[in-house]
Design an enzyme around this catalytic site. Structure first.
Site, short mmCIF file in Angstrom:
data_model
loop_
_atom_site.label_atom_id
_atom_site.label_comp_id
_atom_site.label_asym_id
_atom_site.label_seq_id
_atom_site.Cartn_x
_atom_site.Cartn_y
_atom_site.Cartn_z
N GLU B 33 70.27 23.12 68.42
CA GLU B 33 69.74 22.97 69.78
C GLU B 33 69.93 21.53 70.24
O GLU B 33 69.51 20.60 69.55
CB GLU B 33 68.25 23.34 69.78
CG GLU B 33 68.04 24.82 69.46
CD GLU B 33 66.63 25.14 68.95
OE1 GLU B 33 65.76 24.25 68.94
OE2 GLU B 33 66.42 26.30 68.53
N LEU B 62 68.54 28.97 72.21
CA LEU B 62 67.33 28.44 71.58
C LEU B 62 66.69 29.49 70.68
O LEU B 62 65.76 30.19 71.10
CB LEU B 62 66.37 27.99 72.70
CG LEU B 62 65.43 26.83 72.36
CD1 LEU B 62 64.75 26.33 73.62
CD2 LEU B 62 64.44 27.17 71.30
N GLU B 64 66.12 29.92 66.36
CA GLU B 64 66.43 29.41 65.02
C GLU B 64 66.90 30.50 64.08
O GLU B 64 67.79 30.27 63.24
CB GLU B 64 65.20 28.70 64.44
CG GLU B 64 64.85 27.38 65.13
CD GLU B 64 64.17 27.54 66.48
OE1 GLU B 64 63.78 28.69 66.82
OE2 GLU B 64 64.03 26.55 67.21
N GLN B 86 65.64 21.40 64.94
CA GLN B 86 65.27 20.22 65.72
C GLN B 86 64.13 19.41 65.09
O GLN B 86 64.18 18.19 65.07
CB GLN B 86 64.92 20.64 67.14
CG GLN B 86 64.98 19.50 68.12
CD GLN B 86 65.09 20.00 69.54
OE1 GLN B 86 64.09 20.41 70.13
NE2 GLN B 86 66.29 19.98 70.09
N PHE B 87 63.12 20.11 64.61
CA PHE B 87 62.01 19.47 63.90
C PHE B 87 61.58 20.40 62.77
O PHE B 87 61.70 21.63 62.88
CB PHE B 87 60.80 19.25 64.83
CG PHE B 87 60.89 18.03 65.70
CD1 PHE B 87 60.38 16.81 65.27
CD2 PHE B 87 61.49 18.10 66.94
CE1 PHE B 87 60.46 15.69 66.07
CE2 PHE B 87 61.57 16.98 67.75
CZ PHE B 87 61.05 15.77 67.32
N ASP B 88 61.00 19.80 61.72
CA ASP B 88 60.53 20.56 60.57
C ASP B 88 59.67 21.77 60.96
O ASP B 88 59.80 22.84 60.39
CB ASP B 88 59.74 19.66 59.60
CG ASP B 88 59.02 18.54 60.33
OD1 ASP B 88 58.46 18.81 61.41
OD2 ASP B 88 59.04 17.39 59.85
N GLY B 89 58.80 21.59 61.95
CA GLY B 89 57.88 22.66 62.32
C GLY B 89 58.54 23.82 63.03
O GLY B 89 57.90 24.84 63.28
N PRO B 93 60.85 30.11 62.36
CA PRO B 93 61.50 31.32 62.86
C PRO B 93 62.75 31.69 62.05
O PRO B 93 63.16 32.84 62.03
CB PRO B 93 61.88 30.96 64.31
CG PRO B 93 60.90 29.89 64.69
CD PRO B 93 60.65 29.11 63.41
N HIS B 133 55.54 18.68 64.59
CA HIS B 133 56.64 17.71 64.54
C HIS B 133 56.55 16.79 63.32
O HIS B 133 57.25 15.79 63.27
CB HIS B 133 56.67 16.86 65.81
CG HIS B 133 57.03 17.62 67.05
ND1 HIS B 133 56.20 18.53 67.63
CD2 HIS B 133 58.16 17.61 67.81
CE1 HIS B 133 56.78 19.04 68.71
NE2 HIS B 133 57.98 18.50 68.84
C1 LIG Z 1 60.69 27.28 67.88
C2 LIG Z 1 60.97 25.99 68.56
N1 LIG Z 1 62.22 25.46 68.51
C3 LIG Z 1 62.48 24.27 69.08
C4 LIG Z 1 61.52 23.58 69.74
C5 LIG Z 1 61.83 22.22 70.36
N2 LIG Z 1 61.80 22.29 71.81
C6 LIG Z 1 60.68 21.98 72.49
S1 LIG Z 1 60.84 22.29 74.10
C7 LIG Z 1 62.42 22.82 73.95
C8 LIG Z 1 63.13 23.35 75.15
C9 LIG Z 1 62.36 24.44 75.80
O1 LIG Z 1 62.98 24.88 76.95
P1 LIG Z 1 62.32 25.99 77.88
O2 LIG Z 1 61.85 27.13 77.07
O3 LIG Z 1 63.28 26.28 78.96
O4 LIG Z 1 61.02 25.29 78.47
P2 LIG Z 1 60.93 23.95 79.33
O5 LIG Z 1 60.86 22.83 78.36
O6 LIG Z 1 62.12 23.88 80.21
O7 LIG Z 1 59.66 24.06 80.10
C10 LIG Z 1 62.82 22.74 72.62
C11 LIG Z 1 64.15 23.09 72.12
C12 LIG Z 1 60.23 24.16 69.79
N3 LIG Z 1 59.21 23.55 70.41
N4 LIG Z 1 59.98 25.34 69.20
#
Ligand SMILES: Cc1ncc(C[n+]2csc(CCOP(=O)(O)OP(=O)(O)O)c2C)c(N)n1
Ligand SMILES: [Mg+2]
Lengths: 384, 329
Positions: B33, B62, B64, B86-89, B93, B133
């Site tokens: 991602e 997006l 995992e 992207q991060f450990d947490g 998934p 995170h």
């Molecule tokens: C399962 C998971 N994977 C990766 C992330 C890291 N991450 C946080 S926000 C984001 C993008 C999210 O995009 P969207 O769903 O369109 O929401 P927006 O931020 O645009 O409001 C990512 C990849 C996460 N929080 N959770």
């Protein structure tokens, strides 16, 4: 001819978008949603002025949170700039008895549900993982693991079915659930599974995506070859795309979907097309992946300005009201500033308070160990 | 070799490792991602999309489970996918794919299929982040047979472990010490290190007790040894480097010399990898031990909010307290 039919039109081009307010504030009629708005009393001039005020307030709080982050008072801030109509509209479309399941960027939704902005900041400041009681406010905690909240929403809706508060015919007591997730999160498997459960059990849940066109640096076209609104239709979940910067379209769509769900007609899906005007978070630099021209294009579609123009055209708002909103917003930002600057860090021993609902010997032992360890330093301080 | 010896932050050493691996073998491709034009949220893939294009540096949807699951298919087809979580947490998934598929395909096919997949995970806490995170999930992966786990703590290891993980025919999880990403160190890409990535390294010889750590905890371990030295205690510090397999011979040899072992990691002590190491070393070094093997780590708690994390994470005082307890016996 092949029995296969292409379902791959041009991305984002092939789905009509419901709009009641054009960018210049011009109102166009929409028989279905107009009826919903008229019947619900959600679109009286007084209510519209209220939404305008809400949006001005939440934007001020949002900007203040960004500067609090810059001042080191918050670890992070995820701005919702540009998404105010999509959020204030959805929040007010819900009824008191509904349960809302947000992501981490729903500051306008939270505001509409009566959650004070400083409570949102607890999470971003790093003093708690969530600042309110979900049952008391009928709003789930902010959720960070993308998509993971969607099945919770469906499960809650399944609970409503078992409680007999769905489909009794009384919309003032029948309840439904609003499940929010972003365009990016819509790719997660848990969202697909949620569609499946919701459809199979005809759960009273409305899925609501603010398609703000970006998931950090990734455009929605990477998530879906079809307009998102079309996604749920393969599950038999009816859907609509609305202009997410148009508070009336959002109100109409979300209220009618929630009311349909609470009436026992099963799940629905609303895609609100909007734009994330700020970077993803204060840690992000949007100039690395999107052109400034795109941001300017969307600034011209600003949801707050749009509602104000509409109210001006109707003669329902005057300078005085606008000024008063600005003053109140300024006061709110100041309050937030002082509140956050005055916040004490919690005693770390509180981290042992809630890992379990019932006593747990290991946690108790580790708490005791921690307190004993800490007391050495307190003794040293006293001696010093 | 496209790189030359230089002083690089850990993040950039990984970038160099990825670049050199991609140059050396066109079956290597990156998925994750925001790893494309953005270069990843930690900028570890910075510049690689421009250099290698969208077929080899893939901004994925997006999801995992999808990222890791498609990496399995690509690997079966002969590719060497390097995926970024992207991060450990946010690895959970993908936990199903990692533990039931990535880990077991080779065994399932009686050795017919290798899955040379690398799963890069920025790892650990102390960065003042919001929930999810700052996790240390090594003990959730280490017991799963079929997975190898590396935890580089410095730039040279970061570079070479990246190269060697990609070359490895088994799947490898790389736990990258995110709060040390910007710590610089020398990298020599022209000479393969003598130590294999699976070996522990004695980074500070000492005589009185052994202190074992890895990844993000290494600076703390070294700092503790220095402080202990001022109190007249000479600690031998070992960087475990590989968490699966753990290099027990190197650790045991040290403990036989010093008679004492303290293990520190950010993950909770309860069920942490330190527990397995303590048990094995107790078995293998029983007659050499002057004290029970002790551990300093996180508590049996969800990782706390940022403004409490200092109390949760091992720090100098807690490690020295552990050292003191080693000598109470
Ligand atoms: C399962 C998971 N994977 C990766 C992330 C890291 N991450 C946080 S926000 C984001 C993008 C999210 O995009 P969207 O769903 O369109 O929401 P927006 O931020 O645009 O409001 C990512 C990849 C996460 N929080 N959770
Ligand atoms: Mg988005």
């Amino acid at each position: 001819m092949s029995v296969f039919r292409s379902t791959i039109p041009d991305v984002a081009a092939d789905e009509p978008m419901v709009q009641l307010l054009a960018a210049d504030g011009t109102r166009s009629p929409h028989p279905e949603f107009d009826a919903v708005l008229a019947g619900s009393g959600l679109a009286t001039p007084e209510r519209l002025r209220g939404y305008y005020r809400d949006m001005v307030m939440i934007r001020a709080a949002d900007l203040e949170a960004t500067s609090l982050q810059r001042q080191g008072q918050l670890g992070l801030w995820a701005s919702a700039l540009g998404q105010e109509a999509a959020q204030i509209g959805a929040g007010h479309a819900s009824r008191e008895q509904d349960y809302l399941v947000p992501t981490y960027r729903e500051h306008g939704v939270a505001w509409a549900r009566g959650i004070e902005p400083w409570r949102l900041l607890e999470l971003f400041r790093g003093i708690s993982h969530g600042g309110w009681d979900p049952n008391a406010l009928r709003t789930h905690p902010y959720m960070i693991v993308l998509g993971s909240q969607a099945p919770h929403a469906v499960g809650y809706a399944m609970g409503l079915q078992r409680d007999g508060v769905v489909g009794t015919g009384d919309p003032t007591t029948d309840a439904s659930v609003l499940a929010l997730f972003g365009d990016g999160a819509s790719s997660e498997g848990e969202v697909a599974e949620s569609f499946t459960f919701a459809a199979s059990f005809q759960a009273p849940v409305v899925f609501y995506t603010q398609n703000n066109q970006w998931a950090i640096s990734v455009p929605t076209s990477v998530q879906s070859r079809v307009p998102l609104a079309q996604r749920s239709r393969g599950w038999g979940i009816p859907s609509v795309r609305v202009d997410g910067n148009d508070v009336l379209a959002v109100l109409g769509a979300v209220r009618s979907a929630l009311d349909s769900a609470r009436a026992g007609n099963g799940p629905m899906f609303v895609e609100a097309l909007t734009y994330r005007m700020a970077a993803h978070t204060t840690s992000d630099d949007a100039s690395r992946y999107r052109p400034a021209a795109e941001e300017e294009e969307w600034a011209a579609k600003d949801p707050i300005l749009r509602l104000r123009r509409h109210l001006e055209q109707q003669g329902e708002i005057d300078e005085q009201y606008v000024t008063r909103c600005d003053e109140e917003a300024h006061d709110l930002a100041m309050q937030l500033h002082h509140h956050i600057h005055g916040m004490e860090d919690p005693d770390p021993v509180r981290m042992f308070d809630h890992p379990y609902a019932e006593p747990h010997p290991i946690v108790d032992a580790e708490r005791a160990e921690y307190l004993e360890y800490i007391s050495q330093f307190e003794d040293e301080e006293e001696r010093a | 070799m496209s790189s030359t010896a230089s002083n690089l932050p850990i993040a950039k050493a990984i970038t160099a490792g990825l670049r050199d691996a991609m140059t050396a073998d066109d079956k290597v491709l990156l998925m994750g991602e925001d790893i494309g034009p953005l270069g990843g949220v930690f900028r570890v893939t910075d510049g690689l999309h421009a250099e290698f294009g969208s077929q080899r540096v893939v901004d994925t949807p997006l999801a995992e489970a999808g990222i890791v699951g498609t990496a399995v298919g690509l690997a079966v087809r002969g590719y060497r996918p390097v995926v970024e979580i992207q991060f450990d947490g946010f690895v959970y998934p993908a936990y199903n794919q990692i533990t039931t598929q990535v880990a077991k395909m080779h065994n399932r096919t009686s050795g017919a299929v290798n899955l040379p997949i690398v799963i890069r995970i920025p790892h650990g806490g102390g960065i003042g982040a919001v929930e999810h995170h700052s996790e240390s999930p090594e003990a959730l992966f280490a017991p799963t047979a079929g997975l190898r786990i590396l935890a580089p703590s410095n730039s040279q290891d970061a570079y070479w472990m990246t190269r060697q993980a990609i070359e490895c025919e088994d799947p490898v999880i790389m736990l990258e010490p995110k709060r040390r990403y910007w710590v610089k160190g020398d990298v020599d890409p022209d000479h393969r290190p003598e130590l294999t990535p699976w070996q522990a390294r004695v980074v500070r010889p000492g005589t009185d007790a052994t202190l074992l750590a890895w990844g993000p905890s290494m600076p703390l371990a070294l700092e503790s040894a220095q402080a202990a030295a001022e109190d007249g205690i000479d600690l031998e510090v070992i960087d475990a480097r590989s968490l699966s397999p753990v290099d027990f011979p190197t650790i045991a040899a040290s403990v036989r010399r010093t008679g004492r072992l303290l293990i520190t990691h950010e993950a909770p002590v309860l069920g942490g990898l330190g527990g397995e190491i303590a048990a094995r070393i107790s078995e293998q070094c029983f007659y050499h031990l002057e004290a029970p093997v002790l551990r300093v780590g996180g508590y049996h708690l969800p990782y706390p909010p940022a403004r409490m994390e200092h109390a949760y994470l091992p720090d100098l005082d807690r490690v020295l307290d552990g050292v003191d307890r080693l000598f109470e016996h």
